[in-house]
Structures are given as structure tokens and as C-alpha cells.
Design an enzyme around this catalytic site. Structure first.
Site, PDB file in Angstrom:
ATOM      1  N   GLU A 126     -35.216-126.897  35.797  1.00 41.68           N
ATOM      2  CA  GLU A 126     -35.471-126.072  36.990  1.00 41.68           C
ATOM      3  C   GLU A 126     -34.250-125.326  37.492  1.00 41.68           C
ATOM      4  OE1 GLU A 126     -37.857-129.857  38.289  1.00 41.68           O
ATOM      5  OE2 GLU A 126     -36.149-129.457  37.018  1.00 41.68           O
TER       6      GLU A 126
ATOM      7  N   ASP B  51     -41.432-135.980  38.265  1.00 45.44           N
ATOM      8  CA  ASP B  51     -42.411-136.310  39.300  1.00 45.44           C
ATOM      9  C   ASP B  51     -43.581-135.331  39.186  1.00 45.44           C
ATOM     10  OD1 ASP B  51     -41.379-133.938  40.263  1.00 45.44           O
ATOM     11  OD2 ASP B  51     -40.451-134.806  42.039  1.00 45.44           O
TER      12      ASP B  51
ATOM     13  N   GLU C  79     -44.415-132.716  40.932  1.00 44.20           N
ATOM     14  CA  GLU C  79     -44.013-131.317  41.045  1.00 44.20           C
ATOM     15  C   GLU C  79     -43.376-130.842  39.738  1.00 44.20           C
ATOM     16  OE1 GLU C  79     -44.397-128.125  43.698  1.00 44.20           O
ATOM     17  OE2 GLU C  79     -44.889-130.232  44.054  1.00 44.20           O
TER      18      GLU C  79
END
Length: 712
Positions: A10, A85, A87
Site C-alpha cells: 500500500e 486485515d 481492508e
């Protein structure tokens, strides 16, 4: 020749850390978070067609998308290493959809810590994308969209334009609003306590101690007023000598605290470091993704910080035992604890702990920012302490006899255990003691006396008290309440706390939450007409439903349908019945006068935020931009007024005549000059929230005096 692998994460920080471990055979790029989402300008969910979502590329992410496609073509295999997780799983799925990667392809790798060993193990064990996790995240996202897009227009029509309602955030506001109402309606009751200075022994051998009156005829005593207190004092003083009861001694052990989970880290960082919840999570993210620590380069310093589990890896326990033995001695090693899993705990990750317990702290202190180092030290100390032995205290209770019973207790440390490293308060120690005395707990040994020893009464003192309501929520206590009530999950606590402040439903003043007028009005409207949205047990039930989706025990479309059908039916019914809220109930007075008609100006809310409007509307339609003045003339130009402003990062103060006057300050200025250099004084706060004034310039006389109560 192609690269061996292409890894997508990310953030650039995580990418830099992994580049060091991966070497030249891998390309590592950051997606910069989500790359696609539900559209902003429409609901994006086809309710009639099985809640089919429409996803679009997020604005300004087309370049990122094209770069990722280009890199993918250069590598033999693509790996999706987003956070471990829901997300992160959803981000990985969206990436796979955009890049054309089949769902069953083994491309997903999980990194619970950013270390060479964890990276190697992850590459050796890729898996398919977990669609149960993805669907749990989709369900949360769509639930929130369905509530927001359907309920917010009702608030626009009935309260004020630009408002929004959130499924979880509205429940958090309700907690704060109801706590404030409880405080405002609380009726304090008077009560008294009586303490006595007693003596044991005689002459030079006499020792004195303090005792508290606790019972009459073996029943707990409640003293309601001064007259009762004085009558009891006269009785006690007429009996100058008492006979002690049998002394009681008890060894009390205080177990070491468990390592941090997300909620306890947020609470402790607030209490011990003065960090806001959002700041704690931002710094924890940096520590997890990796920071440059000198010659070693980027390194992940802690395990994943969004967790509700207190378990740790066996290797981490072994490192802790080794460290404790070398630093403190084997007697400080605590037992290996198996913690019973609580209801609602996902237990997907370890507790938050250092990735390497033996890093040189002096080098880290030089490499990290002060706040990064403080948070890392807190996490490290808590983890080490969690593996240490309990602290033992010898507690003595001495009870003089008679129709009135006096109670005292002493506490002597026998073995400090984990408190050698990790300090806890006297209150936390007292909580481990059965039947502690409120006012007469004293450190150290009490006089050694036996059953039947005479105890002399030296003096008595009566104190007046008043019952107090429950305290206002702080960020720490709100997170604790959210966790206790099953509202939200570790990844949502910080966004909840941030969102309710941004929406102006609550204010954080002196580290305590107070609902705004708007917050109270919106909460009352939702409670009266949409009780399920802000019902605590219902919100907790929905969180459990999301957990069941992740576990594969529930189908996410069914969960959405079971929520949406009764919700939309009720919405259509009550929308026609709700009366518009009187604007006066949410308007705020300003002290300014309308330049056109002379009537007071009030604060109103529109689609773009607050503005000033004439209170005589619609007769007078005068408006002005809203500037949040603090009631102080600009200390630089003397003409303008100091106003509170907001940047992307924080609140600051400036002159309303900007750009003519460029006065700015990160701290609130007050109407006072520095006695040494004449510069403006500003208000600052210690970690505990205590205010003090300080010269805003580089004056050699720094902290000068406590902040006056009137300035807080």
C-alpha cells in the site's frame, strides 16, 4: 529477462523497507491505498439486483493503475502484500480485479511484521485471496454507504444542509451525548468521612498511623451531613483508647499487564504520552512499515498494530526470557500465560510487540523522531513487562474495635516484579487489594500490634464530600467504551474518533469530549426515529455479523438484505412524519451585529460548512464568512482579531487580517506579554493535560507559571 517477482504494497514506506530484503530480483511498488471504490457522486449499489456494487477507479489513481500494469508485465509472478486485515484483503482483491489475476491464483502474501524472516516465509507460502475477508469488508463498506446515502438527505431536510449520519460514528456520538446529559442532570449528594490519627505504644516507642471510620455495629456507615459527623467525632473523642482487633496480613500479587492490542495501546498512549488516537495509529503504522535506522537502513520495528489478540509467538517469548534473564535476573521471569479468547475477538494477529527485542535503544533514539521513539519504547516496555513475574505486596489491616469500626491498611513491597520496568499507579496496586480503605492506605509497614493491644486516639477529622457524576469521555475512555460495547473493530477506532470531531458533532476540550448542539440534535432525532442505527446492542450485533461473514458462517448479501429492508421501510415511513428542527436549536450566538439591520449574527451550517447569518432571516438575508475568533486582539498588529484555523495536520492561530498581517502560532495566545522579552504568551499543556504559559519566541525563560483557570 523478466524480474522474478512483482510485489504490490500500500505505502511507499513499506515498499522501501521490502526493497532492502527482496534484492534486485523483485520490483516493489505501492498502490497508495485503495485503487478503486464506490463512486462518490452516486450510491453505487444496485439494491434491486442483489446489492451489486459498482466500483470505479479513484480520482488521480489512473496513473498508479497504469504503472502497476506495466510493472506486472515485467515480472514472472505478481504478489499482493497489502496489510493482513480485511481492508488489506479488499485492496488486494481490487488490485487482482484490475490486473486480471484470477481469484484462485496463489498471489496473496501476508506480512505480520516487516522483517527478513517474515518476508522470506511469506514468499514461500502465498495463498489465494480470502473472499470471506473481502466480503466482510464489502459488507461494511456497503452498509455504511446505504446508511449514509439514505439517511443523510433526511438530516439535510430536517436539520441543516451538509450533515451526514454514520452507522458506527452516530452510535459513538450517542455515547458522548448521553454521558453529558447524565452529567448535566446529576444531583450531587453530600456525605462525610471521618479519619483519626491513632497511636500504638507509649513514649518514644509510640508510632502513629491514620485510620478511617468505616462501620457502625458491623454495618457500613454513611454520614450524610456535618451534624452527624460532629456527633460521631464527639463519641470517638470521648473514648480516648480503643482495643485493636486481630491484625490481618495478606500477600497480594499483581500480574503483569498483557502486551498491547490496538485499543489498549491507544488508551495508554493517550494517558502516558498525551497522544491523540489518530496520532498513535499514524506513528504505529510508521513503526510497522519500516523506518531508516542508520547503517541498517529501513527496518520494520513492531508487529502489525491493528489487532485484538494478546497472544505472542513462541520465538518472541523466548527472546523476552533471554532479555529478562540478562537484564534483571531469572527471578524476574514470569510464567507463560495462556490467555482465554474473549467473545468477539478475531485473534487474527499477534499482540503488538517489537520485531527485535535486542536492537540498540541508543541508536534508535538517534534515528527516530522523539514521538516515534516514545511510542516504540512504550510498546517495547509493555511487551517485556508482560513476560515478567508479578509484583508482590504485603498488606496489613488493623481494626480497632467498638460499636464504631476504624480501618487502616499498609502496603509493603516484597518483590517489585514487572514494576521494576513498567510503572503502574498506586491506584492500580490498590485495585488488587481486597477491601482497600479509601483514604487511609499508606505505604510501608504499619505498627506491629496484636489482638487486644491498646490504641490511643490522638485526633479526629471530618471531611465533607459530594457525590460526582461519571466523568466525560476522553479519547482513551471512548475507545475503551467502544471496545467494551463491541462497537467497531481495531481498525476503526481511530477513524471513528476522528470523524465525529470533523463532523462537528462533538468537541474535544481539555482532552474531554462534549457534544455540540448539533450533535445533541442529530442524536435525539436518530434515537427517536431510527433507533436501530444508534442502538448500541444492534451496532454490536452488526459487527458480529461481519465477523461471521469473514469466518464463512454468513452470506454477505443476506446480511445486507436483512439490514436494508426494515431500514428503508422505516425510513420512508418516518421521513414524512419528522418535523423540521428549529434552526435556533443548533444555531450559535457570536456577539457580532448585522451591518445591515443591527440584529445579532448567528452561526449556521450550509453544504460547505459554517457561515454567519443574520438572526432576522428571512427579513434580512445578510451573511458573512465564519471566522472562529478567540476574543483576543492580534498581538502583532493590534488591529485584527486572533482566529482559530485548521490545516491538514492541526489547529493553529492567526490574524483575521491575513495577508496584511502574517501573525501565526501553533499554540493559543493569551492576553499577556512575556515579562522578560515582551513577546506574546501562549498556552501549552503537559502530557497529563495541565496547562502552563510560555513565551512563544526563543526566550531563555521558558515555562513560567501555571495557566490561569480562566484561560483554559
Amino acid at each position: 529477462m523478466k524480474y522474478k517477482g512483482f510485489i504490490i504494497v500500500e505505502s511507499p514506506a513499506k515498499a522501501r523497507t521490502l526493497e532492502k530484503y527482496a534484492g534486485k530480483d523483485y520490483i516493489i511498488k505501492a498502490s497508495m491505498g485503495h485503487i478503486r471504490d464506490l463512486p462518490k457522486n452516486r450510491i453505487g449499489i444496485d439494491v434491486k439486483n442483489g446489492f451489486e456494487p459498482t466500483y470505479v477507479i479513484i480520482a488521480n489513481k489512473n496513473k498508479v493503475k497504469n504503472d502497476l500494469i506495466e510493472c506486472m508485465e515485467k515480472a514472472e509472478k505478481t504478489y499482493l502484500a497489502t496489510d493482513p486485515d480485511r481492508e488489506g484483503e479488499a485492496i488486494a482483491w481490487h488490485l487482482a480485479e484490475i490486473l486480471g489475476i484470477p481469484q484462485d491464483q496463489q498471489v496473496r502474501i501476508e506480512l505480520h511484521e516487516i522483517t527478513p524472516g517474515a518476508f522470506k516465509a511469506a514468499l514461500e507460502n502465498p495463498r489465494a485471496i480470502n473472499m470471506e475477508k473481502v466480503n466482510a469488508q464489502q459488507a461494511r463498506r456497503m452498509l455504511d454507504r446505504l446508511v449514509g446515502y439514505n439517511l443523510s438527505p433526511v438530516l439535510w431536510k430536517k436539520v441543516a444542509p451538509g450533515l451526514s449520519a454514520g452507522r458506527v460514528q452516530s452510535t459513538a456520538v450517542r455515547l458522548i451525548s448521553e454521558r453529558q446529559k447524565e452529567i448535566d442532570s446529576f444531583k450531587s449528594e453530600e456525605y462525610w468521612t471521618i479519619s483519626a490519627i491513632c497511636g500504638h505504644g507509649s513514649g518514644k516507642a509510640e508510632t502513629q498511623f491514620k485510620a478511617e471510620l468505616v462501620s457502625f455495629n458491623d454495618k457500613k456507615i454513611t454520614i450524610k451531613n456535618e451534624e452527624e459527623a460532629e456527633e460521631i467525632k464527639r463519641f470517638l473523642e470521648s473514648n480516648e483508647m480503643f482495643i485493636s482487633g486481630e491484625p490481618k496480613k495478606k500477600i497480594n500479587s499483581k500480574e503483569a499487564p498483557l502486551p498491547y492490542i490496538t485499543s489498549t495501546l491507544q488508551q495508554d498512549a493517550s494517558r502516558r504520552l498525551g497522544f491523540k488516537v489518530i496520532k498513535t495509529m499514524k506513528i504505529a503504522q510508521q513503526l510497522f512499515e519500516g523506518l531508516d535506522i542508520g547503517e541498517e537502513g529501513p527496518a520494520g520495528l513492531i508487529t502489525y498494530m491493528r489487532t485484538d489478540s494478546t497472544r505472542i509467538a513462541d520465538s518472541a517469548r523466548e527472546d523476552a526470557v533471554k532479555y529478562i534473564t540478562e537484564k534483571y535476573g531469572s527471578e524476574y521471569i514470569g510464567r507463560k500465560r495462556s490467555v482465554k479468547k474473549k467473545a468477539g475477538v478475531q485473534d487474527a494477529h499477534e499482540a503488538i510487540r517489537p520485531t527485535d527485542l535486542f536492537r540498540d535503544m541508543s541508536l534508535l533514539k538517534k534515528a527516530l523522531t522523539p514521538d516515534q521513539f516514545r511510542l516504540y519504547s512504550l510498546i517495547r516496555d509493555r511487551f517485556i513487562a508482560s513476560q515478567m513475574s508479578p509484583g508482590d505486596w504485603l498488606n496489613e489491616y488493623q481494626i480497632p474495635c467498638g460499636v464504631y469500626r476504624l480501618h487502616t491498611q499498609g502496603s509493603e513491597t516484597i518483590f517489585d516484579g514487572f514494576t521494576k520496568l513498567y510503572n503502574i499507579s498506586k491506584e492500580e496496586i490498590a485495585n488488587s487489594i481486597s477491601n482497600p480503605s479509601e483514604d487511609c492506605s499508606q505505604e510501608g509497614k504499619l505498627p506491629l500490634f496484636s489482638d487486644g493491644d491498646p490504641i490511643s486516639l490522638k485526633s479526629t477529622e471530618g471531611k465533607q464530600h459530594f457525590t460526582q457524576p461519571s466523568p466525560q469521555y476522553t479519547e482513551a475512555s471512548l475507545v475503551k467504551a467502544l471496545e467494551k460495547n463491541g462497537i467497531g473493530r481495531p481498525s476503526t477506532y481511530a477513524p471513528i474518533v476522528e470523524t465525529i470531531q470533523k463532523r462537528d458533532y462533538v468537541k474535544l476540550d481539555e482532552k474531554k469530549f462534549t457534544p455540540t448542539k448539533l450533535g445533541n440534535v442529530v442524536t435525539d432525532l436518530l434515537v427517536e426515529n431510527f433507533s436501530e442505527i444508534v442502538d448500541i446492542s444492534f451496532t454490536a450485533h452488526m459487527e458480529s455479523e461481519l465477523d461471521e461473514i469473514e469466518l464463512g458462517n454468513a452470506e454477505y448479501i443476506s446480511v445486507l438484505k436483512n439490514f436494508y429492508d426494515p431500514f428503508i421501510t422505516n425510513l420512508k415511513k418516518v421521513e414524512k412524519e419528522i418535523n423540521r428542527v428549529d434552526s435556533g436549536s443548533i444555531s450559535e450566538e457570536t456577539g457580532e451585529i448585522c451591518e445591515k439591520c443591527g440584529k445579532p449574527m448567528i452561526i449556521k451550517r450550509g453544504p460547505y460548512g459554517k457561515f454567519l447569518a443574520c438572526s432576522a432571516y428571512p427579513e434580512c438575508k445578510s451573511t458573512k464568512p465564519y471566522l472562529e475568533k478567540i476574543g483576543l486582539a492580534c498581538p502583532k498588529c493590534g488591529t485584527g482579531q486572533v482566529i482559530q484555523k485548521k490545516s491538514k495536520k492541526a489547529v493553529f492561530y492567526g490574524c483575521d487580517r491575513y495577508p496584511e498581517c502574517d501573525f501565526t502560532s501553533w499554540h493559543r495566545p493569551i492576553d499577556k506579554k512575556c515579562q522578560f522579552c515582551g513577546s506574546p504568551m501562549v498556552v501549552k499543556y503537559t502530557k497529563s493535560g495541565k496547562g502552563y504559559t510560555q513565551c512563544m519566541n526563543a526566550c531563555t525563560k521558558k515555562k513560567q507559571e501555571e495557566e490561569p483557570e480562566s484561560e483554559k
